[in-house]
Design an enzyme around this catalytic site. Sequence first.
Site, PDB file in Angstrom:
ATOM      1  N   ALA A   1       0.807  -1.230   0.000  1.00 29.16           N
ATOM      2  CA  ALA A   1       0.000   0.000   0.000  1.00 29.16           C
ATOM      3  C   ALA A   1       0.837   1.275   0.000  1.00 29.16           C
ATOM      4  O   ALA A   1       0.297   2.363  -0.188  1.00 29.16           O
ATOM      5  CB  ALA A   1      -0.934   0.002   1.207  1.00 29.16           C
TER       6      ALA A   1
ATOM      7  N   GLY B   1       7.325  -3.363   6.480  1.00 26.28           N
ATOM      8  CA  GLY B   1       8.288  -3.129   7.553  1.00 26.28           C
ATOM      9  C   GLY B   1       7.962  -1.856   8.288  1.00 26.28           C
ATOM     10  O   GLY B   1       7.202  -1.010   7.802  1.00 26.28           O
TER      11      GLY B   1
ATOM     12  N   LYS C   1      16.848  -6.319  10.793  1.00 25.76           N
ATOM     13  CA  LYS C   1      17.294  -6.338   9.396  1.00 25.76           C
ATOM     14  C   LYS C   1      18.548  -7.203   9.252  1.00 25.76           C
ATOM     15  O   LYS C   1      18.700  -7.936   8.270  1.00 25.76           O
ATOM     16  CB  LYS C   1      17.551  -4.905   8.895  1.00 25.76           C
ATOM     17  CG  LYS C   1      16.280  -4.055   8.822  1.00 25.76           C
ATOM     18  CD  LYS C   1      15.274  -4.620   7.819  1.00 25.76           C
ATOM     19  CE  LYS C   1      14.084  -3.708   7.594  1.00 25.76           C
ATOM     20  NZ  LYS C   1      13.120  -4.260   6.628  1.00 25.76           N
TER      21      LYS C   1
ATOM     22  N   TYR D   1      15.361  -2.181  14.941  1.00 24.80           N
ATOM     23  CA  TYR D   1      15.319  -2.109  13.478  1.00 24.80           C
ATOM     24  C   TYR D   1      16.586  -2.734  12.877  1.00 24.80           C
ATOM     25  O   TYR D   1      16.506  -3.621  12.022  1.00 24.80           O
ATOM     26  CB  TYR D   1      15.186  -0.646  13.033  1.00 24.80           C
ATOM     27  CG  TYR D   1      15.051  -0.487  11.535  1.00 24.80           C
ATOM     28  CD1 TYR D   1      13.837  -0.689  10.895  1.00 24.80           C
ATOM     29  CD2 TYR D   1      16.150  -0.146  10.743  1.00 24.80           C
ATOM     30  CE1 TYR D   1      13.704  -0.557   9.513  1.00 24.80           C
ATOM     31  CE2 TYR D   1      16.033  -0.015   9.363  1.00 24.80           C
ATOM     32  CZ  TYR D   1      14.805  -0.216   8.755  1.00 24.80           C
ATOM     33  OH  TYR D   1      14.678  -0.095   7.389  1.00 24.80           O
TER      34      TYR D   1
HETATM   35  P1  NAI Z   1       6.402   2.502   3.943  1.00 24.63           P
HETATM   36  O1  NAI Z   1       6.042   2.893   5.325  1.00 24.63           O
HETATM   37  O2  NAI Z   1       6.144   3.450   2.837  1.00 24.63           O
HETATM   38  O3  NAI Z   1       5.713   1.107   3.574  1.00 24.63           O
HETATM   39  C1  NAI Z   1       5.730   0.033   4.465  1.00 24.63           C
HETATM   40  C2  NAI Z   1       4.406  -0.699   4.360  1.00 24.63           C
HETATM   41  O4  NAI Z   1       4.445  -1.784   5.302  1.00 24.63           O
HETATM   42  C3  NAI Z   1       3.199   0.192   4.730  1.00 24.63           C
HETATM   43  O5  NAI Z   1       2.221   0.162   3.714  1.00 24.63           O
HETATM   44  C4  NAI Z   1       2.701  -0.427   6.011  1.00 24.63           C
HETATM   45  O6  NAI Z   1       1.295  -0.339   6.191  1.00 24.63           O
HETATM   46  C5  NAI Z   1       3.153  -1.875   5.860  1.00 24.63           C
HETATM   47  N1  NAI Z   1       3.152  -2.513   7.170  1.00 24.63           N
HETATM   48  C6  NAI Z   1       3.716  -2.050   8.314  1.00 24.63           C
HETATM   49  N2  NAI Z   1       3.399  -2.836   9.338  1.00 24.63           N
HETATM   50  C7  NAI Z   1       2.616  -3.833   8.850  1.00 24.63           C
HETATM   51  C8  NAI Z   1       1.949  -4.931   9.432  1.00 24.63           C
HETATM   52  N3  NAI Z   1       1.983  -5.143  10.751  1.00 24.63           N
HETATM   53  N4  NAI Z   1       1.241  -5.750   8.626  1.00 24.63           N
HETATM   54  C9  NAI Z   1       1.160  -5.517   7.291  1.00 24.63           C
HETATM   55  N5  NAI Z   1       1.764  -4.477   6.688  1.00 24.63           N
HETATM   56  C10 NAI Z   1       2.474  -3.642   7.463  1.00 24.63           C
HETATM   57  O7  NAI Z   1       7.938   2.125   3.997  1.00 24.63           O
HETATM   58  P2  NAI Z   1       9.028   1.786   2.878  1.00 24.63           P
HETATM   59  O8  NAI Z   1      10.090   2.751   3.025  1.00 24.63           O
HETATM   60  O9  NAI Z   1       8.406   1.541   1.571  1.00 24.63           O
HETATM   61  O10 NAI Z   1       9.575   0.409   3.477  1.00 24.63           O
HETATM   62  C11 NAI Z   1       9.512  -0.823   2.786  1.00 24.63           C
HETATM   63  C12 NAI Z   1      10.644  -1.687   3.312  1.00 24.63           C
HETATM   64  O11 NAI Z   1      11.883  -1.080   2.950  1.00 24.63           O
HETATM   65  C13 NAI Z   1      10.662  -1.836   4.820  1.00 24.63           C
HETATM   66  O12 NAI Z   1      10.936  -3.171   5.166  1.00 24.63           O
HETATM   67  C14 NAI Z   1      11.798  -0.928   5.244  1.00 24.63           C
HETATM   68  O13 NAI Z   1      12.398  -1.339   6.438  1.00 24.63           O
HETATM   69  C15 NAI Z   1      12.729  -1.045   4.065  1.00 24.63           C
HETATM   70  N6  NAI Z   1      13.683   0.050   3.932  1.00 24.63           N
HETATM   71  C16 NAI Z   1      13.235   1.330   3.736  1.00 24.63           C
HETATM   72  C17 NAI Z   1      14.149   2.361   3.639  1.00 24.63           C
HETATM   73  C18 NAI Z   1      13.747   3.782   3.441  1.00 24.63           C
HETATM   74  O14 NAI Z   1      14.602   4.681   3.548  1.00 24.63           O
HETATM   75  N7  NAI Z   1      12.488   4.071   3.138  1.00 24.63           N
HETATM   76  C19 NAI Z   1      15.592   2.103   3.746  1.00 24.63           C
HETATM   77  C20 NAI Z   1      15.938   0.724   3.935  1.00 24.63           C
HETATM   78  C21 NAI Z   1      15.005  -0.258   4.025  1.00 24.63           C
END
Ligand code: NAI
Length: 253
Positions: free
Chosen positions: A10, A71, A155, A151
């Site tokens: 999402a 995440g 990871k 976190y």
């Molecule tokens: P985001 O916050 O835009 O998307 C994360 C999604 O995970 C959200 O839609 C959220 O609702 C969903 N989510 C969270 N908890 C949940 C749960 N209990 N059950 C089901 N869905 C759940 O974040 P982003 O940045 O797109 O993150 C995606 C992945 O990338 C994560 O694993 C994050 O740790 C990783 N990441 C992100 C970085 C960044 O700078 N944005 C850097 C390195 C890794």
Amino acid sequence: MKTIVITGSASGIGAATAQHYSAAGCRVIGIDLRGADIEADLSCASGRDKAISEVLQRSNGHIDSLICCAGLGGNHPPALVASVNYFGVTVLLDGLFEALRASGGNAVVVASVAATQGNWDGHPLREAFLAGNEEQARTLATDAGHGMLAYAASKHAIVCHIRAQSKIWGEAGVRLNAVAPGAVETPLLQQSMDDPLIGKATRDFLPPLGRRAQPAEIAQVIAFLASDAAVYVHGSLLVADGGIDAMSRPQRF
Ligand code: NAI
């Protein structure tokens, strides 16, 4: 038509990945708390069970790729970070393994460059993750204090888990890889920028490439790992962080 399952579909990287595959004519099954084909909470056993059984039903037990993006950042309660970022991934990998095997498929997990930083050798939190002990991991994560520790540990541990699974998954013909993004402009990063403790450092930091990534740029890396172009890539961590890891530890890799 290929069937691609994406957690965290999402928002952010998951949404960009879903867009990539939809545009390519694939069938995308998205999982998220809200605004997805399957609405399920991956922080708890019942939500993970729901996600797995609905995916198996919708896919008829055949999945080409599982992309784990869901995440939470370090500004969330540490126990929740531990549950979503580690167990919300490992339980789905296990539960959808046979469906991936049935299609000769593959899985890609979105880790983080945080996985490569620090020394977690012998750390009780990492050991609790790798032992699959969610209760202990949640307790130790809470004891560690700020969610950033949970976190980084979650990871790091998920990458260790992927590497440990490489023999079993490889022998089954199912590739399993991880991506390590750095700073990607998503709501998760914005939350870190707004955090009273780590906000300023997060805002001030720029990777060597001089800018943060866009979610679509990470989606392309994920899509590469999941594609036949990466048919011999297995058990790998592909760092896509604009140079952060190389800059921070030039002589360790
Ligand atoms: P985001 O916050 O835009 O998307 C994360 C999604 O995970 C959200 O839609 C959220 O609702 C969903 N989510 C969270 N908890 C949940 C749960 N209990 N059950 C089901 N869905 C759940 O974040 P982003 O940045 O797109 O993150 C995606 C992945 O990338 C994560 O694993 C994050 O740790 C990783 N990441 C992100 C970085 C960044 O700078 N944005 C850097 C390195 C890794």
